[in-house]
Design an enzyme around this catalytic site. Sequence first.
Site, mmCIF file in Angstrom:
data_model
loop_
_atom_site.group_PDB
_atom_site.id
_atom_site.type_symbol
_atom_site.label_atom_id
_atom_site.label_comp_id
_atom_site.label_asym_id
_atom_site.label_seq_id
_atom_site.Cartn_x
_atom_site.Cartn_y
_atom_site.Cartn_z
ATOM 1 N N HIS A 58 0.827 -1.214 0.000
ATOM 2 C CA HIS A 58 0.000 0.000 0.000
ATOM 3 C C HIS A 58 0.859 1.262 0.000
ATOM 4 O O HIS A 58 0.376 2.341 0.329
ATOM 5 C CB HIS A 58 -0.923 0.010 1.217
ATOM 6 C CG HIS A 58 -1.761 -1.216 1.340
ATOM 7 N ND1 HIS A 58 -2.547 -1.672 0.303
ATOM 8 C CD2 HIS A 58 -1.917 -2.096 2.367
ATOM 9 C CE1 HIS A 58 -3.166 -2.786 0.698
ATOM 10 N NE2 HIS A 58 -2.792 -3.065 1.923
ATOM 11 N N HIS A 223 -7.147 -4.866 -1.458
ATOM 12 C CA HIS A 223 -6.533 -6.199 -1.509
ATOM 13 C C HIS A 223 -7.239 -7.062 -2.554
ATOM 14 O O HIS A 223 -7.331 -8.281 -2.412
ATOM 15 C CB HIS A 223 -6.642 -6.899 -0.157
ATOM 16 C CG HIS A 223 -6.197 -6.084 1.000
ATOM 17 N ND1 HIS A 223 -7.076 -5.404 1.823
ATOM 18 C CD2 HIS A 223 -4.958 -5.804 1.464
ATOM 19 C CE1 HIS A 223 -6.404 -4.766 2.763
ATOM 20 N NE2 HIS A 223 -5.122 -4.983 2.558
#
Length: 589
Positions: A58, A223
Amino acid sequence: MSAKHFINDATTLVSTALQSLTLTNPTVALDAEHKIVYRRPTNGEKQVSILSGGGSGHEPSFAGMVGPGMLSAAVAGSIFASPSAEQVRVGITSRVDPDKGILVVVMNYTGDILNFGMAVEKAKAAGSSVEMVVVGDDVGVGRAKAGKVGRRGIAGTVLVLKIAGALAAQGRSLAEVAKVARLVSDNIVSVGASLEHVHVPGRSADSSDGLALGEVEIGMGIHNEPGSARAKLDLPQLVDRMLTQLLDQSDKDRAFVNVNSNEVVLLINNLGGVSVLEMGGITAEVVSQLGSKHNIKPVRIISGTFMTSLNGLGFSITLLNVVNTDIGGPSMIELLDAPSEVQGWSAPIQKTTWEAKNEATRTGNTSVGQEVKPSGLKMDPAVEKTAITTALERVIAAEPEITRYDTVVGDGDCGIGLKRGAEAVLKHLSSKPLTGDVVVDVASIVPVIENTMDGTSGALYAIFFNALVLALRTLSPGEANAQTWATALQQSCEALSKYTPARPGDRTLVDALYPFVDVLNTSGDLTKAAEAALKAAEETKGMQASLGRAVYVGGSGHEEVPDPGAWGLAVFFLGLAGLKPADDGWEKI
């Protein structure tokens, strides 16, 4: 998705990416073993330390947000996986300054909440002043589908970190910093969209659930999680749909925040794979529609790459409803504008910082489990050891049965995990005899549980036992009886409830835990309490799971077997009460 990468080993990729931050920002150091990026210690004024983290992939969140004006430390997991509780514990106890307190900020994902939560409870038990804020800003999945899990955390989390970090840098108290962080979190809504799933380096590519040409997933998580819908939309149509999900107060499934402030902050976040040129076009479209269709003219427009999904071909929109902080000081906007020296925000590193050539580091590994002071709360150590040993042996013997249950409704590892933990505790007891001081004895077992039991159940047990140490320590010295344990166990249940929404009826180990504690509290009878746990575990057969991996497992398995976690815990309680399996149930040894 593209399965081509310059670095195909995920472990090497994460470790080298973290190392790179120490090369580009002189204010930070790396604990490579625990994957913690932290601020180098200085002789400056003390301030509240802020720690965050989560799975890698991320970037620049979270490690790229470490530095003056934002985070004190960030703990990194593997790609898309929460860091372990042990990593977080080291971060809280050894890699940040605890003098003015520590604020832990995590996104609303089960693994993050449990592992960070366990470390927070452990630090509290050791006497540290720690607060935890959980951010859930995503409206891509509404209330009905999200259920007890709640909103996922996505890019809006960055605004929480920036504002809280700026306030901490001004020397404000932990109570004030935590209050404002929660206030920001409560006033943020975000939604994402992507043209394709992403590929994790080192994994085999799977295109079976890919999006068609021109199709977009609205509300896709960071995700690869599904969102609310797939559709073929051009950019104006897509932005219109996303803004509607953020702002439509008539949509009771998603009307989480009424964005009606005179001041609104807009954050447009690149999920990693959109070109800078195209991000400019997206930003222009979002700002245009906000003004023309919703009469919102943001006071700050922030566009860039803050919270990615590797090279995700998508973007997210975040709106912050700016409200009064009520702390007699700076506004949210002033804090957002405050300077910071981090790679993941817009402020550059200052010249004086480069010239300082600070090479200070933090070392050591403070462990809460060492040198626990006696409490004066006593039990006969021989009785204590017999009960614990019997209970653990029952769990080990029940492993094939628990594994069979979990193979039907889960991934088959519950029994093995419980057996591994039970064997480790037995080995520990053989080398370190119990003292008879229940606080010292329980505290000595906690590190064994943390180091040998992994996954969600391991985190649950670790949180519970850390909370149990704290609860027992608050009780008056004397002989520990059934009521003593019931009181402490009740407090531990309350602590656990802060980190998981699981309650009786959700088909989890909590189904066996709560009845045991309740009956022990009302009757003082260990046998009756254990039998209540067994009955409750048996009644999970037929329950539809609302939490955990079992939620995603189809079929009718839940009708055939009880919840394996609840069953394993009930077996432990039965052993604790001195009961053994018999032809018609359980009987006294």
